[in-house]
Design a protein around this motif. Sequence first.
Motif, PDB file in Angstrom:
ATOM      1  N   VAL A 131      56.595  28.115   1.973  1.00 47.03           N
ATOM      2  CA  VAL A 131      56.573  27.720   3.380  1.00 47.03           C
ATOM      3  C   VAL A 131      56.618  28.953   4.276  1.00 47.03           C
ATOM      4  CG1 VAL A 131      57.905  26.597   5.215  1.00 47.03           C
ATOM      5  CG2 VAL A 131      57.532  25.425   3.044  1.00 47.03           C
ATOM      6  N   CYS A 132      57.455  29.918   3.947  1.00 50.22           N
ATOM      7  CA  CYS A 132      57.528  31.158   4.739  1.00 50.22           C
ATOM      8  C   CYS A 132      56.195  31.886   4.728  1.00 50.22           C
ATOM      9  CB  CYS A 132      58.623  32.067   4.194  1.00 50.22           C
ATOM     10  SG  CYS A 132      60.304  31.486   4.469  1.00 50.22           S
ATOM     11  N   ARG A 133      55.562  31.968   3.578  1.00 51.14           N
ATOM     12  CA  ARG A 133      54.302  32.695   3.460  1.00 51.14           C
ATOM     13  C   ARG A 133      53.188  31.996   4.225  1.00 51.14           C
ATOM     14  NH1 ARG A 133      52.352  32.892  -1.722  1.00 51.14           N
ATOM     15  NH2 ARG A 133      51.264  34.809  -1.265  1.00 51.14           N
ATOM     16  N   LEU A 134      53.256  30.678   4.282  1.00 49.65           N
ATOM     17  CA  LEU A 134      52.216  29.912   4.963  1.00 49.65           C
ATOM     18  C   LEU A 134      52.427  29.824   6.470  1.00 49.65           C
ATOM     19  CD1 LEU A 134      51.745  26.996   2.421  1.00 49.65           C
ATOM     20  CD2 LEU A 134      49.955  28.583   3.161  1.00 49.65           C
ATOM     21  N   THR A 135      53.604  30.140   6.952  1.00 46.61           N
ATOM     22  CA  THR A 135      53.893  29.939   8.369  1.00 46.61           C
ATOM     23  C   THR A 135      54.218  31.214   9.137  1.00 46.61           C
ATOM     24  OG1 THR A 135      56.227  29.478   7.870  1.00 46.61           O
ATOM     25  CG2 THR A 135      54.723  27.576   8.012  1.00 46.61           C
ATOM     26  N   ILE A 136      54.543  32.310   8.450  1.00 49.58           N
ATOM     27  CA  ILE A 136      54.956  33.537   9.134  1.00 49.58           C
ATOM     28  C   ILE A 136      53.875  34.605   8.974  1.00 49.58           C
ATOM     29  CG2 ILE A 136      56.708  35.343   9.338  1.00 49.58           C
ATOM     30  CD1 ILE A 136      58.695  33.426   8.036  1.00 49.58           C
TER      31      ILE A 136
END
Length: 317
Positions: A131-136
């Motif tokens: 999720v972090c990689r896809l959103t940040i």
Amino acid sequence: MNWSEGRASDVANTLVKGFGEYCQEFSSEQESLTVFIGLRKFQMRTEPLTIDWVGTRAERMGPFFRRGNSEGNSAAFDTVIMAAGFGLERLSSPYHTSSYWRNEQIAQPILDGGQRSYVVSGYGDGALVDVCRLTIERFRQDTIVYELFGTSLEAIEDRINADLRTADAAANLFPYFRSIEDEFLAEGLSQLAARIRKDTAVVLHIRGRERRITSFAEIFGPTSSRLNRLLVYLLHRCGAFSTSVAELDECVRSHRVSPEAVLCRHGCDTREHLRAIITDCGKIEKRLDEMRREQAQTPFRVWRPGAFPITKQGNQR
């Protein structure tokens, strides 16, 4: 340790580098380490404590190895330390998610200028990092908290550690993060809001294998690290992703996500993994249950940042 793009494969590369340094250090002590490669059989018994194996003995060439003769053998041991990992990840057909331990491109910008939708299924560390990689934008797990909190990071870390030192390790941290948001997390929240990716739309599917999850706040228990829980809390406050407690197929269908953009992080069947290695695993099932229930590993700092010298590569050792 350098986690490029926060990928687990970089950890593996670092471990390989560390093993090479270990071999260099002990290469002059010929009897200090015996290495077998290409194991085709590895089975352990607990009573008596023995290991049977078939593999190829590696011959030492300074800090390197070359393939030697293959052999089958067995031996008794006083102590066995198993570092067998958690096992292979569960697969959820028809969603053929790449292993967490392999590189892929989800952290990279969409090149055609459009927006792509993703579903991340799970709420353990693997799912939360995805999720972090896809959103940040430009997410790196080794630097993100420094970038968000700057010079305030150490004070915030000390406060969180002090507050949680006597807390139950299984405690849900969602209400705690809410309680400190205005005082300690506001700056990080502001910095993060400016870095939300514009080329992705992400749904975090949190139904769970036992189908007990009914709200986002319920995933803040001990199934993931405190850092990942904090980052996902901040991302949610930024509106960086939505959540779903529907069945996975329904979630994918309702959000019109293609199967190749569904990332299933459903963990590993660790017990089955151990049964494949330990032939009399039934004798230690009770102890395995205790270990799973107690989760005795707790995070704490042994060395302060800067305690170790910087290597030539510029990474902390």
